[in-house]
Design an enzyme around this catalytic site. Structure first.
Site, mmCIF file in Angstrom:
data_model
loop_
_atom_site.group_PDB
_atom_site.id
_atom_site.type_symbol
_atom_site.label_atom_id
_atom_site.label_comp_id
_atom_site.label_asym_id
_atom_site.label_seq_id
_atom_site.Cartn_x
_atom_site.Cartn_y
_atom_site.Cartn_z
ATOM 1 N N THR A 1 0.811 -1.221 0.000
ATOM 2 C CA THR A 1 0.000 0.000 0.000
ATOM 3 C C THR A 1 0.842 1.267 0.000
ATOM 4 O OG1 THR A 1 -1.827 -1.114 1.154
ATOM 5 C CG2 THR A 1 -1.752 1.284 1.313
ATOM 6 N N GLN B 1 -4.464 -21.291 19.367
ATOM 7 C CA GLN B 1 -5.220 -20.378 18.514
ATOM 8 C C GLN B 1 -5.748 -19.172 19.287
ATOM 9 O OE1 GLN B 1 -9.555 -22.296 17.882
ATOM 10 N NE2 GLN B 1 -7.908 -23.713 17.324
#
Length: 331
Positions: free
Chosen positions: A15, A265
């Protein structure tokens, strides 16, 4: 910690250097001129730099292992042959944390700082964070950064093998989460892990455990020639301990030489297999604990270890040790 005087800037796309096209923002070349123009009046830096563009320029969502290896080659060439004492990598934010982690392990032993940065908005956009991230990176390097791989974003200098992306629409997109870090440091590194040694692409896969995961799902995945499976476990490293077929699939893969690694996780979790029987059964199936490593760090570490040609048993041994600060806090 030495002040950088001869900087190598590697622009990979992302970006920070994108321009508007008919299909939306896309990577664009010629960024050095725009970078120098935008930095004028933003602050002062006395750093001299040599600028290079990685080809092809990337939207970092398209990042691959081959691109990591190309970055590694460009950095080593710039330091070893170009005499540069610091490196700044300009990179897109989608996979910035993954690349920072991968380079942390691909560049073990390199005696200069490698700093990655990018921006959430393109250079030149009103209110963009690109100038501040660029100037902050240059200022940090000029003042002195320890050797190793780092990420600079929104005023923060973060360890490359600990950082993760938390937000998709805010300038403070990256952070080092307070994950538990413990373990033994490697007393020495094998020659195969030196930054001077090239690596090979490897077949890795990441799989989160979820209620309803079937053994046939796992066997189908492992049947694709996978060399390592990074399993994102529940909580402190637990899984479906009453599913004998699934545990058998893991044992079969481990017996074939597939490296099985486990992380939590949970954003602030860590693996401690012995807390629950459900964790112990995973360990007994052949999984090695990643402790409090992030997904990005564990994946990058497996890539570097297996890509160096080490046998599975040595990969497992080194995966469980701290190599660059990914598992313990102090270096």
């Amino acid at each position: 910690m030495r002040r950088v005087k001869n900087l190598f800037v590697l622009y990979t796309g992302g970006t920070i250097g994108m321009l508007q096209t008919a299909e939306g923002l896309a990577p664009a070349g010629g960024f050095e001129a725009r970078m120098r123009e935008q930095l004028q009046g933003q602050g002062e830096t006395r750093l001299n730099w040599t600028f290079a563009e990685l080809q092809p320029l990337l939207d970092s969502a398209n990042m691959t292992q081959a691109n990591w290896l190309a970055m590694r080659d460009a950095i080593v060439h710039a330091v070893e042959l170009g005499g540069h004492d610091g490196v700044l990598v300009l990179h897109g934010t989608d996979t910035l944390a993954y690349s920072a982690a991968a380079l942390s392990f691909l560049l073990l032993g390199l005696k200069v700082p490698v700093l990655l940065t990018g921006s959430m908005q393109p250079m030149g956009a009103p209110g963009s964070d690109a100038p501040s991230n660029l100037l902050g990176s240059l200022t940090a390097l000029e003042r002195g950064v320890e050797p190793g791989v780092w990420l600079f974003f929104n005023g923060e200098l973060m360890h490359g093998a600990r950082v993760t992306k938390l937000r998709s629409d805010a300038f403070d997109a990256f952070a080092v989460l307070p994950r538990e870090r413990q373990g033994e440091r490697a007393e020495s590194l094998p020659a195969e892990l030196s930054y001077r040694q090239p690596r090979q692409p490897v077949n890795l896969v990441v799989l989160p455990l979820f209620p309803g995961l079937r053994a046939e799902h796992l066997r189908a995945l492992l049947g694709t020639g996978v060399q390592a499976l990074l399993l994102e476990c529940f909580g402190s490293g637990t899984g479906p301990s009453d599913n004998e077929d699934l545990l058998a699939a893991l044992r079969e893969a481990h017996a074939r030489g597939v490296v099985l690694a486990a992380i939590s996780q949970c954003p602030q979790g860590h693996v401690a297999f012995d807390v629950y029987a459900a964790g112990s059964r995973l360990r007994d199936a052949g999984l090695v604990s990643g402790g409090g490593m992030t997904r990005e760090a564990a994946l990058g570490k497996l890539f570097s270890l297996i890509g160096s040609g080490l046998p599975p048993s040595e990969v497992e041994r080194l995966f469980a040790l701290d190599l660059c600060g990914e598992r313990v806090d102090a270096r």
